[in-house]
Enzyme design. Sequence first.
Site, PDB file in Angstrom:
ATOM      1  N   ASN A  97       0.788  -1.244  -0.008  1.00  0.00           N
ATOM      2  CA  ASN A  97      -0.107   0.032  -0.135  1.00  0.00           C
ATOM      3  C   ASN A  97       0.754   1.234  -0.013  1.00  0.00           C
ATOM      4  OD1 ASN A  97      -2.349  -1.445   0.081  1.00  0.00           O
ATOM      5  ND2 ASN A  97      -2.628  -1.026   2.323  1.00  0.00           N
ATOM      6  N   HIS A 116     -14.753  -4.576  -0.957  1.00  0.00           N
ATOM      7  CA  HIS A 116     -14.550  -4.030  -1.963  1.00  0.00           C
ATOM      8  C   HIS A 116     -16.146  -3.602  -2.814  1.00  0.00           C
ATOM      9  CE1 HIS A 116     -13.344  -3.967  -6.604  1.00  0.00           C
ATOM     10  NE2 HIS A 116     -12.375  -3.125  -5.819  1.00  0.00           N
ATOM     11  N   HIS A 136     -14.097   1.594 -16.113  1.00  0.00           N
ATOM     12  CA  HIS A 136     -13.691   0.969 -15.064  1.00  0.00           C
ATOM     13  C   HIS A 136     -15.110   0.104 -14.594  1.00  0.00           C
ATOM     14  CE1 HIS A 136     -13.409   1.096 -10.312  1.00  0.00           C
ATOM     15  NE2 HIS A 136     -12.286   0.701 -10.688  1.00  0.00           N
ATOM     16  N   ARG A 158     -14.347   1.643   3.304  1.00  0.00           N
ATOM     17  CA  ARG A 158     -13.120   1.105   3.717  1.00  0.00           C
ATOM     18  C   ARG A 158     -12.093   2.061   3.829  1.00  0.00           C
ATOM     19  NH1 ARG A 158     -11.419  -1.630  -0.708  1.00  0.00           N
ATOM     20  NH2 ARG A 158      -9.701  -0.049  -0.979  1.00  0.00           N
ATOM     21  N   TYR A 163     -11.420 -10.243  -2.228  1.00  0.00           N
ATOM     22  CA  TYR A 163     -12.028  -9.277  -2.133  1.00  0.00           C
ATOM     23  C   TYR A 163     -13.716  -9.416  -1.626  1.00  0.00           C
ATOM     24  CZ  TYR A 163      -8.479  -6.865  -4.261  1.00  0.00           C
ATOM     25  OH  TYR A 163      -7.004  -6.243  -4.896  1.00  0.00           O
ATOM     26  N   ARG A 203      -3.829   0.866 -13.673  1.00  0.00           N
ATOM     27  CA  ARG A 203      -2.589   1.310 -12.970  1.00  0.00           C
ATOM     28  C   ARG A 203      -1.974   0.030 -12.452  1.00  0.00           C
ATOM     29  NH1 ARG A 203      -3.186   5.870  -9.178  1.00  0.00           N
ATOM     30  NH2 ARG A 203      -2.801   7.030 -11.015  1.00  0.00           N
ATOM     31  N   ARG A 222      -8.947  -5.355 -14.619  1.00  0.00           N
ATOM     32  CA  ARG A 222      -7.987  -6.120 -13.989  1.00  0.00           C
ATOM     33  C   ARG A 222      -8.013  -7.520 -14.217  1.00  0.00           C
ATOM     34  NH1 ARG A 222      -4.904  -2.229 -11.526  1.00  0.00           N
ATOM     35  NH2 ARG A 222      -5.970  -0.699 -10.542  1.00  0.00           N
TER      36      ARG A 222
END
EC number: 2.7.4.1
Length: 688
Positions: free
Chosen positions: A46, A593, A436, A565, A469, A406, A376
């Site tokens: 992170n 998530h 997204h 979160r 997740y 990213r 992803r």
Amino acid sequence: MTKQLSNYVNRDLSWIEFNRRVLQEAQDPNNPLLERAKFLAIVTSNLDEFMSVRVAGIQMQMRAGLTKTDFTGYTPPGLWKRLIKRTAHMVNEQYRSYREVFRGLSREGIFIRSIDELNMTQTKAVSDYFHEIVFPVLTPMAVDQSRPFPLVHTKELYLSVLLSEEGDPAEEEPYFAIVQVPSILPRFVPVPGRTNSKKTEFVLLEDLIEKFIDTLFNGYIPFAVSPFRLTRDADINLNEEDADDLLEEIEKELRRRRWGIPVRLEVAKGMHPYALERLMEELEIEDNLFEIEGPLDLGFLMKFVAALPGYDSLRYEKMEPVYPREFDDTDDMFEVIRQRDVLMYHPYESFEAVNDFVTQAAYDPDVLAIKMTLYRVSGQSALVQALAKAAESGKQVTVVVELKARFDEERNIAWARQLEKAGCHVVYGLVGLKTHAKILLVVRREQGTLRRYVHVGTGNYNDNTATLYTDIGLFTSHPTIGGDASALFNEVTGYSSPYEWKAFGVAPTDLKEKLYRLIDREIQNAKAGKPAKIIAKMNSLSNQDMIDKLYEASQAGVKIVLIVRGVCCLRPGVAGRSENIKVISIVDRFLEHARIMYFHNGGEEEVYLSSADWMTRNLTRRIELMCPVFDATLCQILIKMLQLNINDNVKARELQPSGAYELVAAGEDQPFRSQFEAKMITSWKGRA
């Protein structure tokens, strides 16, 4: 005199608080030891991303001489000072926790040893490993007048080496070299067990290299060896409008990332002053220096824990995702979805159902087209294989691949090439907007007409993260949702005038306005004396306009619970502004998530699933999707999911007006841990 608090919490300072909550999981003695080690690794990864993106951006603003305050009241230099101070404090806490965790692991027979602690047999074994496996991979890189300072790759581990020649006077300037610790080899090296011992022992690769560093420099004497690690600016800046080929431009930017501006230097505590000065000068690091008392880059602990055989008592109890019972006794998923909508809750329910759905669609002769978004994707994606098979069999397959996801750019480029080779139409989205949204559309011929089957989700189409997740997926054949799904793909892949969405809220065109309308309806109900309530679950809340709208709702009397979160810039519990707003954050075994929005609507409750957090980038610079759940039974199940989070008194932390978080105390209530109770969802679905 007390300084008045800003109306908003700064985004980056809020992120520091989030990573501190992750660190608290590593510090929690109630968590199994190996899981605590994994949380230490998560803190590191992170922080790496935060430094390479957010802190790098603040550095860029400072270099440009920007002194304007943001909406939370911070200038770039003022924010920089606070971030570095708080980050340094967090890193110190992290390494104290590392030492505590490994004291506990040593009591369980798991050790990371120094070379000097090994007996003769063990030393011989690691020496053989070094000379046979490690030595051939190493490359010493000297720095002198004829050999300039080499490129130091971001987030890779290196050793700085100071050397002298025999007979050199003490005041002679030392020779300087660096050696990269090869990331292709495991960071931890198993050590053969001692006689009659059940201990599991390792040495770190950098310690092994340091022990035998003299083998790389014949005729010289290494007298100071110390690890270091550099973090560079990793953001990608593209001029998409002038890019003839977006894929090629991103590949170029990925290569440029290797030369990103240095942001942070980590060194082992006690590094020789000459080596430290040389590194800071060559890498142009002035003040973002972290002196670490322990192994650099604790990210290796994730693989370390995974590689340890056994020790089940030191891990969370295994949880096997169940296959969604709606699809248990059928070979025809289309028939099930025709009859009813199906909700899936990952990781408690298996993502295999999504893979199976796409695979069935790929082989079904009545399926004419498959369209989906990929943001992803996992390394071994069954979805990609199924899409390729569908295209090869003549179906129209369209895949919107987001190349700018990213740190997943390279993987997505590889998938895009593979899909194109199979005959899929691969689209890279709209200029200036990341795609997204998480949506899958299958068009099928049935009894002379066409029927659309849709899957929308809150998480990526990634079977690995679906086990880590918490996310929601919805299968539906509702014609209104199907029509909106077709229109969405037409907008992304072709030319299309603005569409009047029947069910969806879509960013950047109308999602924000739709949320405003839903919130305004609650405001009007509150003003009319009716019950008014909003529950919104998301990863981050940082858009000022959305925060102000929630403040307006609170002032009107709307009761609001936010389950956020990570970053939250809203300041709850302030009299006259946000006293009707409660914010909780849950950090636990799985990464929370899911994005779920609930509106009381005068008793006619509405629930939405979304791909979007309430951040400026999601609302204005991304293609995002919010989808209603029309099935009343599934709405009630989603409301129960939200209530599980609200009832958590073990892992929930409540945001205070100060910007700090405090654990929700169980008090006299029974401990209630929402992620451990979420298995109940499958039984609720069974009774639906």
